[in-house]
Motif scaffolding. Structure first.
Motif, PDB file in Angstrom:
ATOM      1  N   ILE A   1       0.836  -1.198   0.000  1.00 26.31           N
ATOM      2  CA  ILE A   1       0.000   0.000   0.000  1.00 26.31           C
ATOM      3  C   ILE A   1       0.871   1.249   0.000  1.00 26.31           C
ATOM      4  CG2 ILE A   1      -1.663   1.349   1.364  1.00 26.31           C
ATOM      5  CD1 ILE A   1      -2.978  -1.254   2.148  1.00 26.31           C
ATOM      6  N   GLN A   2       1.972   1.200   0.744  1.00 27.74           N
ATOM      7  CA  GLN A   2       2.866   2.358   0.735  1.00 27.74           C
ATOM      8  C   GLN A   2       3.551   2.516  -0.618  1.00 27.74           C
ATOM      9  OE1 GLN A   2       5.544   2.692   4.069  1.00 27.74           O
ATOM     10  NE2 GLN A   2       6.136   4.770   3.536  1.00 27.74           N
ATOM     11  N   VAL A   3       3.846   1.409  -1.280  1.00 27.28           N
ATOM     12  CA  VAL A   3       4.408   1.486  -2.632  1.00 27.28           C
ATOM     13  C   VAL A   3       3.443   2.229  -3.554  1.00 27.28           C
ATOM     14  CG1 VAL A   3       5.084   0.152  -4.665  1.00 27.28           C
ATOM     15  CG2 VAL A   3       5.838  -0.583  -2.398  1.00 27.28           C
ATOM     16  N   ALA A   4       2.163   1.893  -3.439  1.00 28.36           N
ATOM     17  CA  ALA A   4       1.164   2.542  -4.296  1.00 28.36           C
ATOM     18  C   ALA A   4       0.984   4.010  -3.939  1.00 28.36           C
ATOM     19  CB  ALA A   4      -0.167   1.806  -4.190  1.00 28.36           C
ATOM     20  N   LEU A   5       0.798   4.302  -2.634  1.00 32.12           N
ATOM     21  CA  LEU A   5       0.487   5.652  -2.202  1.00 32.12           C
ATOM     22  C   LEU A   5       1.672   6.599  -2.296  1.00 32.12           C
ATOM     23  CD1 LEU A   5      -1.698   5.060   1.008  1.00 32.12           C
ATOM     24  CD2 LEU A   5      -2.480   5.718  -1.265  1.00 32.12           C
ATOM     25  N   GLN A   6       2.867   6.093  -1.991  1.00 28.51           N
ATOM     26  CA  GLN A   6       3.973   7.009  -1.772  1.00 28.51           C
ATOM     27  C   GLN A   6       5.142   6.816  -2.738  1.00 28.51           C
ATOM     28  OE1 GLN A   6       4.622   6.557   2.538  1.00 28.51           O
ATOM     29  NE2 GLN A   6       3.250   8.286   2.826  1.00 28.51           N
ATOM     30  N   ILE A   7       5.018   5.896  -3.668  1.00 30.11           N
ATOM     31  CA  ILE A   7       6.009   5.787  -4.736  1.00 30.11           C
ATOM     32  C   ILE A   7       5.325   5.947  -6.094  1.00 30.11           C
ATOM     33  CG2 ILE A   7       7.647   4.259  -5.908  1.00 30.11           C
ATOM     34  CD1 ILE A   7       8.495   3.161  -3.255  1.00 30.11           C
ATOM     35  N   ALA A   8       4.338   5.087  -6.368  1.00 32.23           N
ATOM     36  CA  ALA A   8       3.688   5.117  -7.684  1.00 32.23           C
ATOM     37  C   ALA A   8       2.931   6.429  -7.915  1.00 32.23           C
ATOM     38  CB  ALA A   8       2.749   3.921  -7.819  1.00 32.23           C
ATOM     39  N   ILE A   9       2.123   6.850  -6.954  1.00 35.21           N
ATOM     40  CA  ILE A   9       1.306   8.051  -7.148  1.00 35.21           C
ATOM     41  C   ILE A   9       2.165   9.311  -7.283  1.00 35.21           C
ATOM     42  CG2 ILE A   9      -0.365   9.565  -6.003  1.00 35.21           C
ATOM     43  CD1 ILE A   9      -1.892   7.090  -5.161  1.00 35.21           C
ATOM     44  N   PRO A  10       3.179   9.542  -6.425  1.00 34.67           N
ATOM     45  CA  PRO A  10       4.027  10.728  -6.637  1.00 34.67           C
ATOM     46  C   PRO A  10       4.750  10.729  -7.980  1.00 34.67           C
ATOM     47  CG  PRO A  10       4.283   9.942  -4.390  1.00 34.67           C
ATOM     48  CD  PRO A  10       3.473   8.907  -5.122  1.00 34.67           C
TER      49      PRO A  10
END
Length: 474
Positions: free
Chosen positions: A391-400
């Motif tokens: 979830i952190q990969v999605a929220l804080q790597i992919a989205i930025p």
């Protein structure tokens, strides 16, 4: 499971009740930085307050995936007086929160939910004030919130910040009792955004006075004393060595250039300058060790630093306000590092990438993202075969990355006992070096720059040079 932290580490009960009124509080949040500040606030109340004592149980939202933690959460809610939630935007976990709290909502003395998914926001209950019809109501507040949300990509939190500033105009449309409870809700939001142990202490005392003890027949509990929230700037510039937050870049630069602890090189306006984008909640809760470490490392390498923050989730505003020379409007920074872990505009639930891209294109500087561990402790992350929580990969790597962010690197861990961020010094150094190199590369004459191009070619010798499935490699 990515986290095995037990919620019992956040359970605090008074050692000696001393005949005081016991109030039970349960909270569930996304941001671990609130854990330490809330714990400190409760300990002060339990030690010093003559009339009330607090038993508090706290949960980080991701911990509710554990059946054992979720069962404890349900038991705690069953006997709670006060329920608090914030930033519950993970859909399956939001549903678990609703399922646990909804059956007890009417029994609770007060439920306060700050920006979260609508079904969680509907749990709000403060006297006659409710958001049970959120998304359907035609009330003045509901219509105001809907209009603000439509205009703002930063979403619900920024809309509520705007509502705080325009509250007097909104309350005149409400009956007196509802207006008072609505005012108390927005006052609660001010305490929460303030985030300091002192603000959270007064927040809990206000809730106890207005909603838990208002029908109490105990003379000593007729009225509790509490202070108004200490309000911090919506956005500004912060530095760990300054006693104040700056709201004007000229004032900040004047202070910076007058510092006695830095070399002449750092006082030189032509020195490399790195802009940092920070979350205000980490600053006001005192959970800022990773921010301090980053500022210190960059300055030790010879870079000037402009660390900006926002109270909401639209970080393009401080970028536009503080990363430009006020008169010439030319950029002051050579590179930018976001330490928020969020998109530049918007939080976990909603983003405005076009607005972010417009701000970053206008600035035209390398934009890096460094992120703190949110859902795992340092040890859990280091021991994990899969690494960072999906979830952190999605929220804080992919989205930025949709904003144009580059080089996502973890800069801090999380202490399992206190919830506080722990600076990972080797990574702080790596991020600072990368930012310094980007800053120097921008200033390098074009004739001295070298470009390396890596071309995909797999399997080799099969005519696959420069090809890759679903990727625009050129």
């Amino acid at each position: 499971m990515f986290t095995h932290v037990k919620s019992t580490i956040r359970h605090i009960a008074p050692e000696d009740l001393r005949g005081r009124h016991l109030i039970k509080v349960v909270y569930v949040v996304l941001e671990s930085q609130y854990q330490s500040a809330l714990s400190q606030a409760v300990r002060v109340i339990n030690k010093n307050h003559p009339n009330v004592a607090i038993e508090i149980s706290g949960y980080l939202i991701e911990e509710l995936r554990s059946p054992e933690n979720y069962e404890e959460f349900q038991k705690d809610v069953e006997t709670a007086n006060i329920f608090i939630a914030s930033l519950i935007f993970i859909e399956d976990l939001a549903q678990k929160v609703v399922e646990a709290v909804q059956p007890h909502r009417d029994r609770l003395d007060v439920a306060v939910v700050f920006p979260s998914m609508p079904e969680v926001m509907r749990l709000n209950k403060m006297g006659s004030f409710s958001m049970a019809q959120l998304g359907q109501s035609k009330s003045a507040i509901a219509q105001f919130m809907r209009k603000r949300k439509e205009k703002s990509g930063a979403g619900f939190e920024d809309a509520m910040l705007k509502l705080l500033r325009t509250l007097p105009q909104v309350l005149k449309f409400l009956p007196m009792e509802k207006a008072q409870d609505a005012r108390n809700f927005m006052l609660s939001f001010q305490y929460w955004l303030g985030g300091s142990p002192e603000n959270l202490e007064n927040f809990l005392l206000m809730l106890a006075d207005k909603y838990v003890l208002k029908n109490s027949h105990t003379p000593d509990c007729a009225s509790l004393q509490y202070d108004a929230p200490v309000v911090y700037p919506d956005m500004g510039i912060w530095h760990p060595l300054s006693m104040t937050m700056f709201e004007d870049v000229r004032e900040y630069l004047n202070w910076y250039n007058s510092r006695k602890d830095i070399s002449k090189d750092l006082q030189d306006p032509l020195a490399p300058c790195i802009g940092l984008v920070l979350q205000r909640t980490h600053l006001v809760t005192g959970d800022d060790a990773h921010y301090v470490a980053m500022v210190q490392e960059l300055e030790a390498m010879g870079a000037r630093v402009i660390p900006v923050f926002a109270g909401g989730l639209d970080f393009s505003k401080p970028v536009d306000a503080y990363f430009y020379e006020p008169t010439t409007k030319s950029p002051l920074v050579d590179a930018v590092i976001s330490l928020t872990g969020f998109a530049l505009v918007g939080g976990p639930a909603r983003q405005d990438h076009p607005k972010a891209i417009e701000a970053l294109k206008r600035l035209n500087r390398p934009y890096m993202v460094a992120l703190p561990l949110v859902f795992q402790t340092t040890e859990e992350w280091m021991d994990s075969d899969l690494g960072l929580h999906p979830i952190q990969v999605a929220l804080q790597i992919a989205i930025p990355e949709l904003d144009g962010a580059i080089e996502p690197i973890i800069l801090s861990g999380r202490d399992g006992a206190t919830g506080k961020a722990i600076a990972l010094q080797d990574r702080i150094e790596a991020i600072a070096k990368r930012a310094f190199k980007w800053a120097n590369l921008r200033r390098k004459p074009k004739l001295q720059k070298k470009v390396a191009i890596t071309v995909f070619s797999f399997p080799p010798d099969k005519g696959n040079v420069g090809t890759a499935a679903y990727l625009d490699v050129f």
